[in-house]
Design a protein around this motif. Structure first.
Motif, PDB file in Angstrom:
ATOM      1  N   ARG A   1       0.826  -1.205   0.000  1.00 43.85           N
ATOM      2  CA  ARG A   1       0.000   0.000   0.000  1.00 43.85           C
ATOM      3  C   ARG A   1       0.862   1.257   0.000  1.00 43.85           C
ATOM      4  NH1 ARG A   1      -2.249   3.974   3.073  1.00 43.85           N
ATOM      5  NH2 ARG A   1      -4.397   4.510   2.603  1.00 43.85           N
ATOM      6  N   LEU A   2       1.831   1.299   0.897  1.00 48.69           N
ATOM      7  CA  LEU A   2       2.704   2.470   0.983  1.00 48.69           C
ATOM      8  C   LEU A   2       3.493   2.683  -0.311  1.00 48.69           C
ATOM      9  CD1 LEU A   2       4.052   2.126   4.627  1.00 48.69           C
ATOM     10  CD2 LEU A   2       2.374   3.778   3.764  1.00 48.69           C
ATOM     11  N   ALA A   3       4.020   1.600  -0.860  1.00 42.87           N
ATOM     12  CA  ALA A   3       4.816   1.704  -2.086  1.00 42.87           C
ATOM     13  C   ALA A   3       3.959   2.154  -3.270  1.00 42.87           C
ATOM     14  CB  ALA A   3       5.492   0.368  -2.395  1.00 42.87           C
ATOM     15  N   ALA A   4       2.749   1.617  -3.383  1.00 42.28           N
ATOM     16  CA  ALA A   4       1.868   1.986  -4.496  1.00 42.28           C
ATOM     17  C   ALA A   4       1.426   3.443  -4.377  1.00 42.28           C
ATOM     18  CB  ALA A   4       0.662   1.057  -4.559  1.00 42.28           C
ATOM     19  N   LEU A   5       0.995   3.837  -3.192  1.00 43.87           N
ATOM     20  CA  LEU A   5       0.562   5.230  -3.022  1.00 43.87           C
ATOM     21  C   LEU A   5       1.722   6.201  -3.259  1.00 43.87           C
ATOM     22  CD1 LEU A   5      -1.939   5.037  -0.025  1.00 43.87           C
ATOM     23  CD2 LEU A   5      -2.431   5.139  -2.470  1.00 43.87           C
ATOM     24  N   ASP A   6       2.905   5.825  -2.822  1.00 42.33           N
ATOM     25  CA  ASP A   6       4.081   6.668  -3.051  1.00 42.33           C
ATOM     26  C   ASP A   6       4.381   6.789  -4.549  1.00 42.33           C
ATOM     27  OD1 ASP A   6       6.464   8.149  -2.105  1.00 42.33           O
ATOM     28  OD2 ASP A   6       7.524   6.443  -3.002  1.00 42.33           O
ATOM     29  N   ALA A   7       4.317   5.666  -5.264  1.00 37.40           N
ATOM     30  CA  ALA A   7       4.605   5.669  -6.697  1.00 37.40           C
ATOM     31  C   ALA A   7       3.628   6.559  -7.467  1.00 37.40           C
ATOM     32  CB  ALA A   7       4.573   4.248  -7.246  1.00 37.40           C
TER      33      ALA A   7
ATOM     34  N   ASN B   1       1.999  -4.315 -10.193  1.00 41.61           N
ATOM     35  CA  ASN B   1       0.726  -5.040 -10.120  1.00 41.61           C
ATOM     36  C   ASN B   1      -0.277  -4.229  -9.297  1.00 41.61           C
ATOM     37  OD1 ASN B   1      -1.177  -7.171 -10.389  1.00 41.61           O
ATOM     38  ND2 ASN B   1      -0.583  -7.968  -8.401  1.00 41.61           N
ATOM     39  N   GLY B   2      -0.087  -2.929  -9.258  1.00 39.20           N
ATOM     40  CA  GLY B   2      -0.961  -2.112  -8.433  1.00 39.20           C
ATOM     41  C   GLY B   2      -1.357  -0.814  -9.089  1.00 39.20           C
ATOM     42  N   LEU B   3      -2.423  -0.253  -8.548  1.00 41.82           N
ATOM     43  CA  LEU B   3      -2.911   1.064  -8.948  1.00 41.82           C
ATOM     44  C   LEU B   3      -3.345   1.794  -7.690  1.00 41.82           C
ATOM     45  CD1 LEU B   3      -5.292  -0.104 -11.806  1.00 41.82           C
ATOM     46  CD2 LEU B   3      -3.261   1.314 -12.152  1.00 41.82           C
ATOM     47  N   ALA B   4      -3.106   3.075  -7.619  1.00 40.85           N
ATOM     48  CA  ALA B   4      -3.671   3.890  -6.543  1.00 40.85           C
ATOM     49  C   ALA B   4      -5.032   4.350  -7.040  1.00 40.85           C
ATOM     50  CB  ALA B   4      -2.775   5.079  -6.247  1.00 40.85           C
ATOM     51  N   LEU B   5      -6.074   3.966  -6.306  1.00 34.95           N
ATOM     52  CA  LEU B   5      -7.436   4.275  -6.734  1.00 34.95           C
ATOM     53  C   LEU B   5      -8.262   4.849  -5.596  1.00 34.95           C
ATOM     54  CD1 LEU B   5      -8.292   1.039  -8.783  1.00 34.95           C
ATOM     55  CD2 LEU B   5      -7.573   3.271  -9.684  1.00 34.95           C
ATOM     56  N   ARG B   6      -9.200   5.694  -5.939  1.00 33.81           N
ATOM     57  CA  ARG B   6     -10.196   6.158  -4.990  1.00 33.81           C
ATOM     58  C   ARG B   6     -10.992   4.928  -4.559  1.00 33.81           C
ATOM     59  NH1 ARG B   6     -13.759  10.515  -7.794  1.00 33.81           N
ATOM     60  NH2 ARG B   6     -15.075   8.702  -8.112  1.00 33.81           N
TER      61      ARG B   6
ATOM     62  N   ASP C   1     -12.490  -4.151  -8.528  1.00 34.04           N
ATOM     63  CA  ASP C   1     -12.486  -5.528  -8.010  1.00 34.04           C
ATOM     64  C   ASP C   1     -13.712  -6.319  -8.464  1.00 34.04           C
ATOM     65  OD1 ASP C   1     -10.065  -5.061  -6.759  1.00 34.04           O
ATOM     66  OD2 ASP C   1     -10.912  -4.968  -4.728  1.00 34.04           O
ATOM     67  N   LEU C   2     -14.832  -5.646  -8.660  1.00 35.28           N
ATOM     68  CA  LEU C   2     -16.079  -6.302  -9.078  1.00 35.28           C
ATOM     69  C   LEU C   2     -16.227  -6.418 -10.595  1.00 35.28           C
ATOM     70  CD1 LEU C   2     -18.516  -4.645  -6.516  1.00 35.28           C
ATOM     71  CD2 LEU C   2     -17.674  -7.014  -6.496  1.00 35.28           C
ATOM     72  N   GLY C   3     -15.284  -5.876 -11.342  1.00 34.24           N
ATOM     73  CA  GLY C   3     -15.312  -6.002 -12.795  1.00 34.24           C
ATOM     74  C   GLY C   3     -16.159  -4.985 -13.531  1.00 34.24           C
ATOM     75  N   TYR C   4     -16.573  -3.932 -12.852  1.00 33.94           N
ATOM     76  CA  TYR C   4     -17.354  -2.879 -13.514  1.00 33.94           C
ATOM     77  C   TYR C   4     -16.457  -1.884 -14.252  1.00 33.94           C
ATOM     78  CZ  TYR C   4     -21.610  -4.320 -11.088  1.00 33.94           C
ATOM     79  OH  TYR C   4     -22.700  -5.025 -10.637  1.00 33.94           O
ATOM     80  N   VAL C   5     -15.205  -1.803 -13.857  1.00 30.63           N
ATOM     81  CA  VAL C   5     -14.239  -0.937 -14.529  1.00 30.63           C
ATOM     82  C   VAL C   5     -12.924  -1.691 -14.658  1.00 30.63           C
ATOM     83  CG1 VAL C   5     -15.312   1.183 -13.634  1.00 30.63           C
ATOM     84  CG2 VAL C   5     -13.355   0.195 -12.429  1.00 30.63           C
ATOM     85  N   THR C   6     -12.087  -1.242 -15.573  1.00 38.92           N
ATOM     86  CA  THR C   6     -10.761  -1.815 -15.746  1.00 38.92           C
ATOM     87  C   THR C   6      -9.835  -0.744 -16.309  1.00 38.92           C
ATOM     88  OG1 THR C   6      -9.573  -3.791 -16.522  1.00 38.92           O
ATOM     89  CG2 THR C   6     -11.007  -2.702 -18.127  1.00 38.92           C
ATOM     90  N   VAL C   7      -8.573  -1.099 -16.429  1.00 37.97           N
ATOM     91  CA  VAL C   7      -7.588  -0.283 -17.131  1.00 37.97           C
ATOM     92  C   VAL C   7      -7.029  -1.186 -18.215  1.00 37.97           C
ATOM     93  CG1 VAL C   7      -5.385   0.947 -16.960  1.00 37.97           C
ATOM     94  CG2 VAL C   7      -7.053   1.104 -15.093  1.00 37.97           C
TER      95      VAL C   7
ATOM     96  N   LEU D   1       9.529   3.807 -14.686  1.00 40.90           N
ATOM     97  CA  LEU D   1       8.882   2.921 -15.656  1.00 40.90           C
ATOM     98  C   LEU D   1       8.611   1.530 -15.100  1.00 40.90           C
ATOM     99  CD1 LEU D   1      10.730   3.896 -18.970  1.00 40.90           C
ATOM    100  CD2 LEU D   1       8.474   4.630 -18.160  1.00 40.90           C
ATOM    101  N   HIS D   2       9.514   0.995 -14.292  1.00 34.70           N
ATOM    102  CA  HIS D   2       9.328  -0.365 -13.764  1.00 34.70           C
ATOM    103  C   HIS D   2       8.184  -0.440 -12.748  1.00 34.70           C
ATOM    104  CE1 HIS D   2      11.944   1.300 -10.607  1.00 34.70           C
ATOM    105  NE2 HIS D   2      11.428   0.376  -9.814  1.00 34.70           N
ATOM    106  N   GLU D   3       7.685   0.710 -12.276  1.00 37.49           N
ATOM    107  CA  GLU D   3       6.569   0.724 -11.332  1.00 37.49           C
ATOM    108  C   GLU D   3       5.217   0.922 -12.028  1.00 37.49           C
ATOM    109  OE1 GLU D   3       8.531   2.243  -7.182  1.00 37.49           O
ATOM    110  OE2 GLU D   3       7.727   3.779  -8.516  1.00 37.49           O
ATOM    111  N   ARG D   4       5.241   1.204 -13.302  1.00 39.35           N
ATOM    112  CA  ARG D   4       3.978   1.392 -14.039  1.00 39.35           C
ATOM    113  C   ARG D   4       3.257   0.055 -14.177  1.00 39.35           C
ATOM    114  NH1 ARG D   4       4.941   6.221 -18.393  1.00 39.35           N
ATOM    115  NH2 ARG D   4       5.634   7.696 -16.805  1.00 39.35           N
ATOM    116  N   PRO D   5       1.937   0.085 -14.356  1.00 42.45           N
ATOM    117  CA  PRO D   5       1.177  -1.167 -14.441  1.00 42.45           C
ATOM    118  C   PRO D   5       1.697  -2.074 -15.556  1.00 42.45           C
ATOM    119  CG  PRO D   5      -0.310   0.709 -14.291  1.00 42.45           C
ATOM    120  CD  PRO D   5       1.069   1.263 -14.478  1.00 42.45           C
ATOM    121  N   ALA D   6       1.986  -3.320 -15.198  1.00 39.18           N
ATOM    122  CA  ALA D   6       2.518  -4.283 -16.159  1.00 39.18           C
ATOM    123  C   ALA D   6       1.395  -4.773 -17.082  1.00 39.18           C
ATOM    124  CB  ALA D   6       3.159  -5.461 -15.432  1.00 39.18           C
ATOM    125  N   ARG D   7       1.707  -4.829 -18.351  1.00 41.44           N
ATOM    126  CA  ARG D   7       0.745  -5.259 -19.366  1.00 41.44           C
ATOM    127  C   ARG D   7       0.117  -6.609 -19.020  1.00 41.44           C
ATOM    128  NH1 ARG D   7       0.031  -3.525 -24.424  1.00 41.44           N
ATOM    129  NH2 ARG D   7      -1.135  -4.894 -25.798  1.00 41.44           N
TER     130      ARG D   7
END
Length: 120
Positions: free
Chosen positions: A5-11, A45-50, A58-64, A101-107
């Protein structure tokens, strides 16, 4: 989990990747591929999200998608006759991405989420 959590929010500069929101109490670190489904506790493998967007993710209503565009399922409209707050971001690129770049969401994780979790 706390370290992730800390690493993702920081990134993501403590901002929602989709909206740019900065209010810390509503920001969460979302796994793209959940840890329980063999997803690593890595920032890529993470995203900072509201919080509300995290729940919908998580429920599949939205994605990136792999092109880093936010996608919203038509199910929000058909199931709830609503979703206007989310549709305004549909098809748009993420507002915030990690500088490193290595912290961006992996394809591979984005493809997994789009194929397995997201239900258009």
């Amino acid at each position: 989990q706390g370290t992730f959590r800390l690493a993702a929010l920081d990134a993501y500069q403590t901002r929602c990747a989709v909206t740019g929101e900065r209010v810390r109490p509503v920001l969460e670190a979302a796994h793209i591929r959940p840890f329980a489904k063999q997803g690593p506790n890595a920032v890529s493998n993470g995203l900072a999200l509201r919080a509300d967007i995290h729940r919908l993710f998580d429920l599949g209503y939205v994605t990136v998608d792999p092109q880093l565009r936010f996608r919203v399922s038509q199910r929000l409209r058909t199931e709830f006759n609503n979703g206007v707050d989310y549709y305004r971001f549909d098809g748009k690129g993420l507002r915030v991405l990690p500088d490193r770049l290595h912290e961006r969401p992996a394809r591979e994780y984005l493809e997994w989420h789009s194929d397995v979790v997201f239900r258009p």
